[in-house]
Scaffold this motif. Structure first.
Motif, PDB file in Angstrom:
ATOM      1  N   VAL A 271      29.276  46.572 -39.683  1.00 31.11           N
ATOM      2  CA  VAL A 271      28.533  45.441 -40.247  1.00 31.11           C
ATOM      3  C   VAL A 271      29.309  44.157 -40.001  1.00 31.11           C
ATOM      4  O   VAL A 271      30.507  44.071 -40.327  1.00 31.11           O
ATOM      5  CB  VAL A 271      28.293  45.625 -41.757  1.00 31.11           C
ATOM      6  CG1 VAL A 271      27.453  44.472 -42.302  1.00 31.11           C
ATOM      7  CG2 VAL A 271      27.611  46.960 -42.035  1.00 31.11           C
TER       8      VAL A 271
ATOM      9  N   THR B  89      28.587  35.545 -54.388  1.00 33.82           N
ATOM     10  CA  THR B  89      29.561  36.626 -54.207  1.00 33.82           C
ATOM     11  C   THR B  89      30.497  36.731 -55.398  1.00 33.82           C
ATOM     12  O   THR B  89      30.827  37.833 -55.857  1.00 33.82           O
ATOM     13  CB  THR B  89      30.360  36.406 -52.919  1.00 33.82           C
ATOM     14  OG1 THR B  89      29.462  36.392 -51.800  1.00 33.82           O
ATOM     15  CG2 THR B  89      31.387  37.510 -52.715  1.00 33.82           C
TER      16      THR B  89
ATOM     17  N   LEU C 206      30.055  43.090 -50.790  1.00 30.47           N
ATOM     18  CA  LEU C 206      29.240  44.005 -49.997  1.00 30.47           C
ATOM     19  C   LEU C 206      27.773  43.977 -50.422  1.00 30.47           C
ATOM     20  O   LEU C 206      26.879  44.118 -49.580  1.00 30.47           O
ATOM     21  CB  LEU C 206      29.795  45.423 -50.101  1.00 30.47           C
ATOM     22  CG  LEU C 206      31.165  45.649 -49.436  1.00 30.47           C
ATOM     23  CD1 LEU C 206      31.627  47.075 -49.646  1.00 30.47           C
ATOM     24  CD2 LEU C 206      31.114  45.316 -47.946  1.00 30.47           C
TER      25      LEU C 206
ATOM     26  N   THR D 228      27.266  37.622 -40.642  1.00 26.10           N
ATOM     27  CA  THR D 228      25.803  37.640 -40.521  1.00 26.10           C
ATOM     28  C   THR D 228      25.152  38.827 -41.219  1.00 26.10           C
ATOM     29  O   THR D 228      23.980  38.782 -41.557  1.00 26.10           O
ATOM     30  CB  THR D 228      25.394  37.673 -39.040  1.00 26.10           C
ATOM     31  OG1 THR D 228      25.802  38.931 -38.464  1.00 26.10           O
ATOM     32  CG2 THR D 228      26.049  36.540 -38.272  1.00 26.10           C
ATOM     33  N   GLY D 229      25.911  39.921 -41.417  1.00 25.51           N
ATOM     34  CA  GLY D 229      25.335  41.132 -41.980  1.00 25.51           C
ATOM     35  C   GLY D 229      24.675  42.030 -40.947  1.00 25.51           C
ATOM     36  O   GLY D 229      24.119  43.073 -41.306  1.00 25.51           O
ATOM     37  N   GLN D 230      24.714  41.648 -39.676  1.00 20.87           N
ATOM     38  CA  GLN D 230      24.119  42.477 -38.626  1.00 20.87           C
ATOM     39  C   GLN D 230      24.789  43.853 -38.612  1.00 20.87           C
ATOM     40  O   GLN D 230      26.005  43.969 -38.535  1.00 20.87           O
ATOM     41  CB  GLN D 230      24.287  41.820 -37.262  1.00 20.87           C
ATOM     42  CG  GLN D 230      23.769  42.645 -36.094  1.00 20.87           C
ATOM     43  CD  GLN D 230      22.263  42.850 -36.154  1.00 20.87           C
ATOM     44  OE1 GLN D 230      21.505  41.886 -36.064  1.00 20.87           O
ATOM     45  NE2 GLN D 230      21.820  44.093 -36.309  1.00 20.87           N
ATOM     46  N   ALA D 231      23.973  44.909 -38.678  1.00 25.34           N
ATOM     47  CA  ALA D 231      24.492  46.268 -38.740  1.00 25.34           C
ATOM     48  C   ALA D 231      24.209  47.022 -37.448  1.00 25.34           C
ATOM     49  O   ALA D 231      23.134  46.896 -36.858  1.00 25.34           O
ATOM     50  CB  ALA D 231      23.883  47.020 -39.920  1.00 25.34           C
TER      51      ALA D 231
ATOM     52  N   LYS E  81      21.888  40.349 -46.618  1.00 23.28           N
ATOM     53  CA  LYS E  81      21.705  39.797 -45.274  1.00 23.28           C
ATOM     54  C   LYS E  81      21.315  40.900 -44.293  1.00 23.28           C
ATOM     55  O   LYS E  81      20.469  40.698 -43.414  1.00 23.28           O
ATOM     56  CB  LYS E  81      22.997  39.121 -44.807  1.00 23.28           C
ATOM     57  CG  LYS E  81      23.460  37.955 -45.666  1.00 23.28           C
ATOM     58  CD  LYS E  81      24.780  37.399 -45.149  1.00 23.28           C
ATOM     59  CE  LYS E  81      25.292  36.266 -46.019  1.00 23.28           C
ATOM     60  NZ  LYS E  81      26.602  35.742 -45.535  1.00 23.28           N
ATOM     61  N   THR E  82      21.949  42.069 -44.440  1.00 22.78           N
ATOM     62  CA  THR E  82      21.683  43.177 -43.525  1.00 22.78           C
ATOM     63  C   THR E  82      20.217  43.594 -43.580  1.00 22.78           C
ATOM     64  O   THR E  82      19.598  43.897 -42.543  1.00 22.78           O
ATOM     65  CB  THR E  82      22.578  44.385 -43.873  1.00 22.78           C
ATOM     66  OG1 THR E  82      23.952  43.996 -43.740  1.00 22.78           O
ATOM     67  CG2 THR E  82      22.295  45.556 -42.962  1.00 22.78           C
TER      68      THR E  82
ATOM     69  N   ASP F   1      26.204  41.337 -51.586  1.00 28.48           N
ATOM     70  CA  ASP F   1      25.690  40.100 -51.003  1.00 28.48           C
ATOM     71  C   ASP F   1      25.477  40.275 -49.502  1.00 28.48           C
ATOM     72  O   ASP F   1      24.460  39.837 -48.943  1.00 28.48           O
ATOM     73  CB  ASP F   1      26.666  38.962 -51.277  1.00 28.48           C
ATOM     74  CG  ASP F   1      26.092  37.606 -50.914  1.00 28.48           C
ATOM     75  OD1 ASP F   1      24.924  37.335 -51.255  1.00 28.48           O
ATOM     76  OD2 ASP F   1      26.804  36.804 -50.273  1.00 28.48           O
ATOM     77  N   LEU F   2      26.429  40.947 -48.837  1.00 25.43           N
ATOM     78  CA  LEU F   2      26.303  41.188 -47.399  1.00 25.43           C
ATOM     79  C   LEU F   2      25.120  42.103 -47.101  1.00 25.43           C
ATOM     80  O   LEU F   2      24.409  41.911 -46.110  1.00 25.43           O
ATOM     81  CB  LEU F   2      27.603  41.799 -46.871  1.00 25.43           C
ATOM     82  CG  LEU F   2      27.739  41.927 -45.352  1.00 25.43           C
ATOM     83  CD1 LEU F   2      27.719  40.552 -44.700  1.00 25.43           C
ATOM     84  CD2 LEU F   2      29.024  42.663 -44.993  1.00 25.43           C
ATOM     85  N   ALA F   3      24.886  43.092 -47.963  1.00 23.97           N
ATOM     86  CA  ALA F   3      23.764  44.011 -47.763  1.00 23.97           C
ATOM     87  C   ALA F   3      22.433  43.273 -47.811  1.00 23.97           C
ATOM     88  O   ALA F   3      21.474  43.655 -47.127  1.00 23.97           O
ATOM     89  CB  ALA F   3      23.803  45.115 -48.808  1.00 23.97           C
TER      90      ALA F   3
END
Length: 455
Positions: A195, A73, A403, A199-202, A409-410, A405-407
């Motif tokens: 989001v 990140t 974001l 976890t990145g769960q969307a 995971k998503t 990095d989070l994407a």
């Protein structure tokens, strides 16, 4: 053996075999450790400078690799800043020039006329390839960094990162459609994306554009004008009092409701839509992304098209009345260019708004799925040029690294869709907003993942 007695610096110039072997060593060293040929056989001051620059570059590369492996990140945050990319571009221009100088000097040190005639062409050719590889790669990297900086500065606002709210980042995605039959832009696609910050769960919540009596939170300026919901009492200031008309009304009729919108990287109409989406879903929306639907086709073309599975034939209209069919997009797996993808998303002939919502989300998800590093890098110039024309957002540059990095995971998780359609007992023409908020809360905060305290 001391350097002073080394055949690299003091070769037997009368021996073509020695001079040829020496030439290959210098060419190889110039590729592997730029600056070292000058230290061993030429101007040591130039060599020490070139070698020092090489070691600095290696050290920076090692730091970048370590950050990528252990603190990704932070690395992405640094690389997503416009000023950082300017520094990187300037540094790469420096290395491109330096490697040209060192390569030409290496070719001088080789003394190619003293080498074997059969090796001279190979030595000169390989030296040229080394220069093109090193200097050309650095020059392209500088161009890439410069282009990326311009793209980021044109799309994203300056600002620091912000913490999530109740463990979530919530975005309002608007697909703008400013057709010739419309007075100003009117959002044709309205989606809230929540989001999970860990976890990145969307979770995506598609808001039908024809929802009526849209409620507003008490702190919204629209709540004072429409206390019972948008247009619920005495109508509204535009022809049709539906959700997607809120943007048009505020933008054209009462932009003074949101006097700080433009200075904060937004628009009065967008802020009105944010308030409406918050009133409908019960979520606090931190950021918005407005995508021009007409420009969206340019982005898809820049990506090289998008592949989707078409469940049934979809018409392409011959005019803006959406009544005459010019051609059909056939059912089955199709690779669509921008023009056909746009029509797939907005086609109206013989279909409902809910069908269009489903197609729009299908296109959005397909584009996101096909946005990968290899695809973006290979087509970056076109994507950046299209993106700066297509996207408007208030996401700050300081958030981009996190974001991105989070994407990642998503993309590894299935997206949860909340459909506000009659099949789920939601009637946009007579909506039960308490029930809608319950659906949203159950999807965003399922029983196995209770919401955390606000940060």
């Amino acid at each position: 053996m001391s350097i002073a007695a080394s055949p690299i610096r003091y070769p037997d110039a009368s021996s073509r075999q020695v001079m040829t072997r020496r030439a290959w060593w210098l060419v190889a060293l110039n590729f592997l450790i730029p600056g070292s040929p000058q230290v061993l056989a030429g101007n040591r001051r130039l060599g020490r400078f070139g070698l020092g620059a090489t070691l600095v570059l290696w050290a920076l590369a090692l730091v970048a690799i370590a950050l990528f492996l252990f603190w990704r990140t932070a690395l992405l945050t640094v690389l997503s800043q416009g000023w950082t990319l300017w520094i990187i571009a300037a540094g790469l221009v420096f290395y491109a020039v330096l490697w040209v100088v060192l390569t030409f000097d290496t070719l001088r040190l080789v003394r190619i006329v003293k080498t074997a005639p059969s090796a001279r062409g190979w030595i000169a050719g390989l030296t040229t390839l080394v220069m093109v590889f090193l200097s050309g790669g650095a020059a392209y990297g500088a161009y890439f960094a410069f282009t990326t900086s311009g793209f980021l500065n044109s799309v994203f606002v300056a600002g620091p990162s912000e913490p999530p709210i109740d463990g979530k980042y919530n975005f309002l995605l608007l697909g703008g459609d400013a057709g010739p039959d419309r007075d100003g832009l009117r959002p044709d696609s309205i989606t809230v994306v929540s989001v999970d910050a860990e976890t990145g769960q969307a979770v995506t919540i598609g808001l039908p554009r024809n929802m009526v009596d849209v409620p507003f939170n008490e702190d919204s300026p629209l709540a004072a004008v429409y206390p019972e919901g948008y247009g619920a009492i005495d109508g509204c200031e535009v022809d049709v009092c539906m959700l997607n008309s809120i943007y048009t009304e505020v933008e054209l009729k009462s932009p003074d409701m949101y006097p700080d919108a433009v200075s904060q990287g937004s628009e009065p109409g967008i802020e009105a839509m944010r308030d409406a989406a918050e009133g409908i879903t019960g979520l606090t929306i931190q950021y918005y992304v407005l995508i021009d639907m007409q420009g969206f086709l340019e982005l898809i073309d820049a990506l090289g098209g998008v592949t989707i599975n078409v469940p049934e034939d979809v018409p392409i209209h011959a005019d803006e009345t959406f009544t005459t069919v010019a051609e059909w997009i056939p059912a089955g797996e199709q690779h669509l260019d921008g023009y056909h993808a746009l029509w797939y998303a907005r086609s109206r002939h013989g279909t409902s708004d809910y069908d269009r919502m489903a197609r729009q989300r299908q296109i959005q998800e397909a584009v996101l799925a096909q946005f990968n590093p290899a695809n973006v890098l290979s087509k970056f110039q076109g994507i950046a040029a299209a993106g700066s024309q297509v996207v408007k957002t208030d996401v700050p540059q300081g958030m981009l690294g996190y974001l991105v990095d989070l994407a990642g995971k998503t993309k590894e998780l299935p997206i949860v869709d909340v459909e506000l359609v009659p099949e789920n007992d939601v009637d946009p023409e007579d909506p039960d907003y308490e029930y809608i908020r319950q659906l949203v809360q159950q999807a965003v905060y399922p029983p196995t993942a209770e919401p955390t305290e606000g940060e």
